[in-house]
Design a protein around this motif. Structure first.
Motif, mmCIF file in Angstrom:
data_model
loop_
_atom_site.group_PDB
_atom_site.id
_atom_site.type_symbol
_atom_site.label_atom_id
_atom_site.label_comp_id
_atom_site.label_asym_id
_atom_site.label_seq_id
_atom_site.Cartn_x
_atom_site.Cartn_y
_atom_site.Cartn_z
ATOM 1 N N LEU A 34 0.886 -1.087 -0.001
ATOM 2 C CA LEU A 34 -0.008 0.047 -0.032
ATOM 3 C C LEU A 34 1.081 1.165 0.081
ATOM 4 N N VAL A 35 0.934 2.117 -1.112
ATOM 5 C CA VAL A 35 1.942 3.005 -1.547
ATOM 6 C C VAL A 35 1.419 4.476 -1.516
ATOM 7 N N ARG A 180 -13.668 5.700 6.602
ATOM 8 C CA ARG A 180 -14.106 4.345 6.237
ATOM 9 C C ARG A 180 -13.151 3.799 4.932
ATOM 10 N N PHE A 181 -12.891 4.821 4.119
ATOM 11 C CA PHE A 181 -12.206 4.643 3.001
ATOM 12 C C PHE A 181 -10.663 4.122 3.462
ATOM 13 N N MET A 182 -10.168 4.810 4.401
ATOM 14 C CA MET A 182 -8.729 4.184 4.862
ATOM 15 C C MET A 182 -9.145 2.835 5.453
ATOM 16 N N ALA A 183 -10.136 2.489 6.026
ATOM 17 C CA ALA A 183 -10.262 1.212 6.588
ATOM 18 C C ALA A 183 -10.420 -0.094 5.248
ATOM 19 N N LEU A 184 -11.080 0.472 4.322
ATOM 20 C CA LEU A 184 -11.261 -0.174 3.094
ATOM 21 C C LEU A 184 -9.841 -0.558 2.291
ATOM 22 N N LEU A 185 -9.074 0.677 2.439
ATOM 23 C CA LEU A 185 -7.742 0.343 1.672
ATOM 24 C C LEU A 185 -6.851 -0.632 2.469
ATOM 25 N N THR A 193 -2.345 -4.552 -4.882
ATOM 26 C CA THR A 193 -1.599 -3.699 -4.663
ATOM 27 C C THR A 193 -2.032 -2.164 -4.876
ATOM 28 N N VAL A 194 -1.820 -1.340 -4.132
ATOM 29 C CA VAL A 194 -2.807 0.080 -4.093
ATOM 30 C C VAL A 194 -1.548 1.209 -3.810
ATOM 31 N N VAL A 208 0.273 3.917 5.548
ATOM 32 C CA VAL A 208 1.340 3.209 4.758
ATOM 33 C C VAL A 208 2.475 3.051 5.363
ATOM 34 N N LYS A 209 3.644 2.167 4.712
ATOM 35 C CA LYS A 209 4.804 2.270 5.606
ATOM 36 C C LYS A 209 5.720 2.907 4.643
ATOM 37 N N SER A 210 5.563 2.852 3.287
ATOM 38 C CA SER A 210 6.551 3.651 2.490
ATOM 39 C C SER A 210 5.774 4.618 1.439
#
Ligand SMILES: Nc1ncnc2c1ncn2[C@@H]1O[C@H](COP(=O)(O)OP(=O)(O)OP(=O)(O)O)[C@@H](O)[C@H]1O
Length: 263
Positions: A34-35, A180-185, A193-194, A208-210
């Motif tokens: 998730l980038v 909600r969108f954050m939870a969906l992502l 991959t997003v 995200v981590k990166s």
């Protein structure tokens, strides 16, 4: 072994004889990452996404998606553009806009191209993800800017993508929808991959981590590095860390915006 969802090798790109918007860019994105993509206005983020979709081709270097040229990987990509290009007079409902997303997955399967039961139920499922299912039969042109954006997110999801590309997906949506969108992502990134463009550093760092930092060059940073000097390097200008706007103050997010005086 699965091929990399996204690989850029020494990619440069210019629009019609102008100076390069992207210059010698190389990076890989791995499956189920998730980038977030950040950078100043005009830094090349949308251009980078368009190179991934095959809407643009590099001036030099190579872009590959799942080991193929982007055009051949298109059925595996969901793309939500930054701006909507629908004719406001075109009579299309919310449901039909989302069903158009099903075309991306090798076409609607029903008889003579009519959507079948699976297409229709998938479209409704995607609309429910963004809480727009109750407005499925409304004309798309009647919706507010934020509602349209939610429908476009649903359309990008409707093709059941393996790679989801989102250009500022939460720019006009309210804080509740954004949460909600954050939870969906987060849920989606367990399977696909997003990559999403965002100017909202609070939103990005929580999720995200990166982070892909785009300003003619592309640098991949762990989110934890994204403070002070690093941000100044990314944006190549002095920055302010500010709390701003009604929507974000509510959530207590800290945002980064360029100091216009130095641009
Ligand atoms: N079709 C085009 N023709 C010529 N120049 C373009 C075109 N599209 C974009 N550009 C230029 O390319 C540069 C990068 O634009 P791009 O839209 O990729 O930036 P961005 O990082 O997405 O910006 P923003 O944060 O404002 O959305 C800008 O200088 C822009 O003016």
């Amino acid at each position: 072994m699965d091929k990399l969802p996204v690989s850029f090798q020494q990619v440069s790109f210019s629009y019609e004889n102008s100076i390069p918007v992207l210059d010698d860019v190389s990076f890989d994105i791995h499956a189920r990452e998730l980038v977030a993509m950040v950078g100043p206005n005009g830094g090349g983020k949308t251009t980078l996404l368009k190179l991934m979709t095959g809407m643009l081709t590099p001036s030099s270097g190579s872009v590959s998606l799942f080991g193929k040229k982007p055009l051949y990987a298109r059925p595996r990509i969901g793309y939500m553009p930054q701006y909507l290009h629908f004719d406001p007079d075109f009579p299309i409902t919310v449901r039909e806009v989302v069903l158009m997303g099903r075309l991306g997955r090798g076409g609607i399967r029903g008889f003579l191209g009519w959507p079948d039961k699976k297409d229709r139920s998938k479209a409704m499922e995607c609309l429910a993800h963004v809480e727009m299912d109750t407005l499925a039969d409304r004309p798309f042109s009647d919706l507010s800017g934020g509602q349209k954006q939610r429908v476009m997110i649903a359309r990008a999801l409707a093709c059941e993508p393996e790679l989801l590309l989102l250009d500022e997906p939460t720019a006009n949506v309210d804080s509740q929808t954004e949460s909600r969108f954050m939870a969906l992502l987060e849920e989606l990134s367990e399977k696909i991959t997003v990559i999403m463009v965002s100017h909202d550093m609070g939103f990005v760092s929580a999720l995200v981590k990166s982070v892909l930092c785009v300003n003619r060059k592309v640098v991949v940073h762990p989110t934890s590095e994204l403070t002070g000097t690093a941000i100044q390097d990314i944006y190549n200008c002095s920055m302010q860390m500010v709390r701003h706007d009604h929507r974000c103050t509510e959530k207590g997010h800290t945002h980064v915006i360029p100091d216009q005086r130095s641009l």
